[in-house]
Scaffold this active site. Structure first.
Site, PDB file in Angstrom:
ATOM      1  N   TYR A 108       0.827  -1.206   0.000  1.00  0.00           N
ATOM      2  CA  TYR A 108       0.000   0.000   0.000  1.00  0.00           C
ATOM      3  C   TYR A 108       0.858   1.252   0.000  1.00  0.00           C
ATOM      4  O   TYR A 108       1.925   1.289   0.648  1.00  0.00           O
ATOM      5  CB  TYR A 108      -0.862   0.049   1.269  1.00  0.00           C
ATOM      6  CG  TYR A 108      -2.085  -0.830   1.244  1.00  0.00           C
ATOM      7  CD1 TYR A 108      -3.275  -0.382   0.712  1.00  0.00           C
ATOM      8  CD2 TYR A 108      -2.036  -2.110   1.790  1.00  0.00           C
ATOM      9  CE1 TYR A 108      -4.406  -1.182   0.719  1.00  0.00           C
ATOM     10  CE2 TYR A 108      -3.161  -2.920   1.800  1.00  0.00           C
ATOM     11  CZ  TYR A 108      -4.341  -2.450   1.264  1.00  0.00           C
ATOM     12  OH  TYR A 108      -5.453  -3.253   1.272  1.00  0.00           O
ATOM     13  N   TYR A 147      -1.013  -9.939   0.473  1.00  0.00           N
ATOM     14  CA  TYR A 147       0.087  -9.430   1.310  1.00  0.00           C
ATOM     15  C   TYR A 147       0.067 -10.045   2.707  1.00  0.00           C
ATOM     16  O   TYR A 147      -0.982 -10.421   3.213  1.00  0.00           O
ATOM     17  CB  TYR A 147       0.060  -7.897   1.379  1.00  0.00           C
ATOM     18  CG  TYR A 147      -1.208  -7.266   1.933  1.00  0.00           C
ATOM     19  CD1 TYR A 147      -1.400  -7.124   3.315  1.00  0.00           C
ATOM     20  CD2 TYR A 147      -2.195  -6.790   1.083  1.00  0.00           C
ATOM     21  CE1 TYR A 147      -2.544  -6.532   3.819  1.00  0.00           C
ATOM     22  CE2 TYR A 147      -3.353  -6.199   1.578  1.00  0.00           C
ATOM     23  CZ  TYR A 147      -3.523  -6.073   2.946  1.00  0.00           C
ATOM     24  OH  TYR A 147      -4.659  -5.492   3.440  1.00  0.00           O
ATOM     25  N   ARG A 157      -3.366 -11.673   3.661  1.00  0.00           N
ATOM     26  CA  ARG A 157      -4.662 -11.234   3.152  1.00  0.00           C
ATOM     27  C   ARG A 157      -4.837 -11.735   1.726  1.00  0.00           C
ATOM     28  O   ARG A 157      -3.928 -11.595   0.913  1.00  0.00           O
ATOM     29  CB  ARG A 157      -4.756  -9.698   3.119  1.00  0.00           C
ATOM     30  CG  ARG A 157      -4.812  -8.950   4.447  1.00  0.00           C
ATOM     31  CD  ARG A 157      -5.877  -9.395   5.410  1.00  0.00           C
ATOM     32  NE  ARG A 157      -7.191  -9.791   4.883  1.00  0.00           N
ATOM     33  CZ  ARG A 157      -8.162  -8.982   4.481  1.00  0.00           C
ATOM     34  NH1 ARG A 157      -7.994  -7.679   4.521  1.00  0.00           N
ATOM     35  NH2 ARG A 157      -9.314  -9.452   4.039  1.00  0.00           N
ATOM     36  N   HIS A 160      -7.678  -8.317  -2.468  1.00  0.00           N
ATOM     37  CA  HIS A 160      -8.962  -7.672  -2.175  1.00  0.00           C
ATOM     38  C   HIS A 160      -8.910  -6.194  -2.531  1.00  0.00           C
ATOM     39  O   HIS A 160      -7.851  -5.574  -2.543  1.00  0.00           O
ATOM     40  CB  HIS A 160      -9.338  -7.826  -0.697  1.00  0.00           C
ATOM     41  CG  HIS A 160      -8.352  -7.177   0.237  1.00  0.00           C
ATOM     42  ND1 HIS A 160      -7.172  -7.776   0.604  1.00  0.00           N
ATOM     43  CD2 HIS A 160      -8.352  -5.976   0.856  1.00  0.00           C
ATOM     44  CE1 HIS A 160      -6.499  -6.974   1.399  1.00  0.00           C
ATOM     45  NE2 HIS A 160      -7.182  -5.865   1.569  1.00  0.00           N
ATOM     46  N   HIS A 162     -10.797  -2.657  -1.202  1.00  0.00           N
ATOM     47  CA  HIS A 162     -11.666  -2.057  -0.181  1.00  0.00           C
ATOM     48  C   HIS A 162     -12.701  -1.166  -0.866  1.00  0.00           C
ATOM     49  O   HIS A 162     -12.357  -0.393  -1.767  1.00  0.00           O
ATOM     50  CB  HIS A 162     -10.843  -1.210   0.789  1.00  0.00           C
ATOM     51  CG  HIS A 162      -9.879  -2.012   1.605  1.00  0.00           C
ATOM     52  ND1 HIS A 162     -10.186  -2.496   2.854  1.00  0.00           N
ATOM     53  CD2 HIS A 162      -8.606  -2.416   1.365  1.00  0.00           C
ATOM     54  CE1 HIS A 162      -9.146  -3.157   3.345  1.00  0.00           C
ATOM     55  NE2 HIS A 162      -8.160  -3.125   2.454  1.00  0.00           N
TER      56      HIS A 162
HETATM   57 FE   LIG Z   1      -6.295  -4.258   2.672  1.00  0.00          FE
END
Ligand SMILES: [Fe+3]
Lengths: 242, 199
Positions: A108, A147, A157, A160, A162
């Site tokens: 991110y 990640y 995770r 995905h 959000h």
């Molecule tokens: Fe996330």
């Protein structure tokens, strides 16, 4: 303005539980007392509205919005599309959808993300769009990478995106995540597992939509969203308590 | 067999996660240049009617730690108690604000105007309040609550009246700490747990 009827009560059993031991951060962050339930009021039946003037030229294209069209992000090009309906199966038109996600390597662009997968200089990781008059929306992006995250020793995770959706009433406000069909990490993820009914979790898994993909360009995934609806009633003029 | 009801079911929530700021307050996350400015920077514009106030506070987890990663949203009526979109509402009030706990101190600040009392469908009057939602990592579905004010008459408010344990009413009431300034802390769990709403 809102029509003058109350929101249908939220069906809490379809939502994640607040406290889930395997998702460690939920342990100190889950209320331990019951929520206070009552019928919605104007405070929840109204909500902020956003117009088309808000949406910039590149807002719905995460592949190029970070560079304002100058360069493209690395990753598998995808188009995500779907419809926003309410519980009465009515389209929710002109409602704001915001999305954010990791880059193709699972990193991110956030001051707090220290994962060593590299940042993509051409990828910011957020975008937004409005549904049209029939509740349809779409955006372009790259498929985010899975990640690792600090929870148990080896938690990952699943891929995905959000989603934040406004609806037309503050009481319809919803934040959720879209997963991808076939990702084996969904079954192993304690955050996904906070939704205890598998049939409900499956509603967050977007199928590959080959018919709406474009050859030599992008794959499509379909993700439909349902927001709370208003109770349909013709008897709102009764006396309080009658 | 019976006729189908044809009612859909709301999409399940998932946590907003630690990186919620990227999507909702990008400049806070260090993501600049996509939008001209973050959405919901202020619920009011120059020339808004009413008393300008500042509410500061923190969101505490069950250990008493002020969370550094909470993202909050507020929605409120204007000084006359009208919501944007209602006839006669103040055009200088958008009513919507987003604000985050500070990365270092965990403190948030909401600068707005004091809303008026809201007359609800059916004619009941609600004491002045600001609706708040809290999103963060570890919160699996956004938490809804309200901020009331200690210098207002809250005695007839229908929502506060519904709270059986009277001491818990205090968890929804901002304390006046100065001229136009209030303190409102949220506690997600344990002693003094904030009343969260399902409505
Ligand atoms: Fe996330």
């Amino acid at each position: 303005m809102t029509d003058s009827s109350a929101l249908m009560a939220r069906r809490r059993e379809v939502h994640p539980v607040a406290y889930y031991e395997d998702y460690k951060t939920s342990v100190p962050r889950s209320p331990s007392l019951p929520l206070l339930s009552m019928e919605s009021t104007f405070s929840e039946e109204t909500g902020p509205r956003f117009g088309h003037g808000l949406i910039g030229k590149y807002d719905n294209n995460l592949i190029c919005n970070y560079t304002q069209g100058a360069a493209l992000a690395v990753g598998e090009r995808i188009r995500v599309h779907g419809r926003v309906l309410d519980e009465n199966a009515r389209p929710v038109p002109n409602t704001l959808i915001e999305i954010w996600q990791a880059n193709a390597g699972g990193r991110y662009r956030h001051v707090k993300d220290t994962y060593f997968a590299p940042l993509d200089p051409n990828f910011g990781g957020c975008g937004r769009t409005l549904t049209d008059e029939n509740g349809f929306y779409e955006f372009m992006t790259i498929r985010p990478g899975a990640y690792p995250w600090p929870n148990r020793g080896n938690d990952w995770r699943p891929m995905h995106i959000h989603f934040s959706i406004f609806g037309h009433a503050f009481g319809q406000r919803l934040i959720s995540q879209m997963y991808f069909q076939g990702d084996p990490l969904i079954d192993l993820c304690p955050i996904a597992a906070t939704i205890q009914k598998r049939s409900q979790l499956d509603r967050l898994v977007a199928p590959l939509d080959l018919q709406n993909s474009r050859g030599m360009d992008y794959l499509a995934y379909k993700f439909d969203i349902v927001l709370r609806g208003s109770r349909q009633t013709m008897f709102e003029n009764k006396m309080e308590g009658m | 067999m019976v006729q189908p009801l044809d009612i859909l079911v709301e999409t399940p929530s998932q946590t907003a996660g630690p990186y919620v700021h990227i999507g909702c307050i990008p400049s806070f996350a260090g993501v600049d240049g996509i939008y001209p400015e973050d959405l919901g920077l202020s619920p009011i514009e120059e020339g808004v009617k009413g008393e300008v106030i500042t509410i500061t506070g923190s969101v505490f987890d069950g250990t008493g730690w002020a969370m550094r990663d909470a993202m909050m949203e507020s929605w409120q009526a204007d000084a006359q108690g009208l919501y944007p979109g209602q006839e006669g509402a103040d055009p200088k009030l958008s009513g919507f604000c987003r604000f985050a706990a500070d990365k270092d101190s965990g403190e948030f600040t909401l600068r707005t105007i004091k809303p008026g009392s809201v007359t609800n469908r059916g004619g009941a009057t609600m004491a002045p309040h600001i609706n708040v939602m809290v999103f963060a990592r570890g919160i699996n579905i956004g938490l809804h609550t309200r901020i009331y004010f200690e210098d207002e008459d809250n005695s007839q408010d229908p929502l506060l009246a519904r709270i059986e344990q009277r001491p818990r009413v205090d968890t929804l009431i901002a304390k006046k700490i100065g001229d136009g300034s209030y303190r409102f802390d949220l506690r997600l769990q344990g002693d003094g747990e904030t009343v969260f709403l399902d409505l």
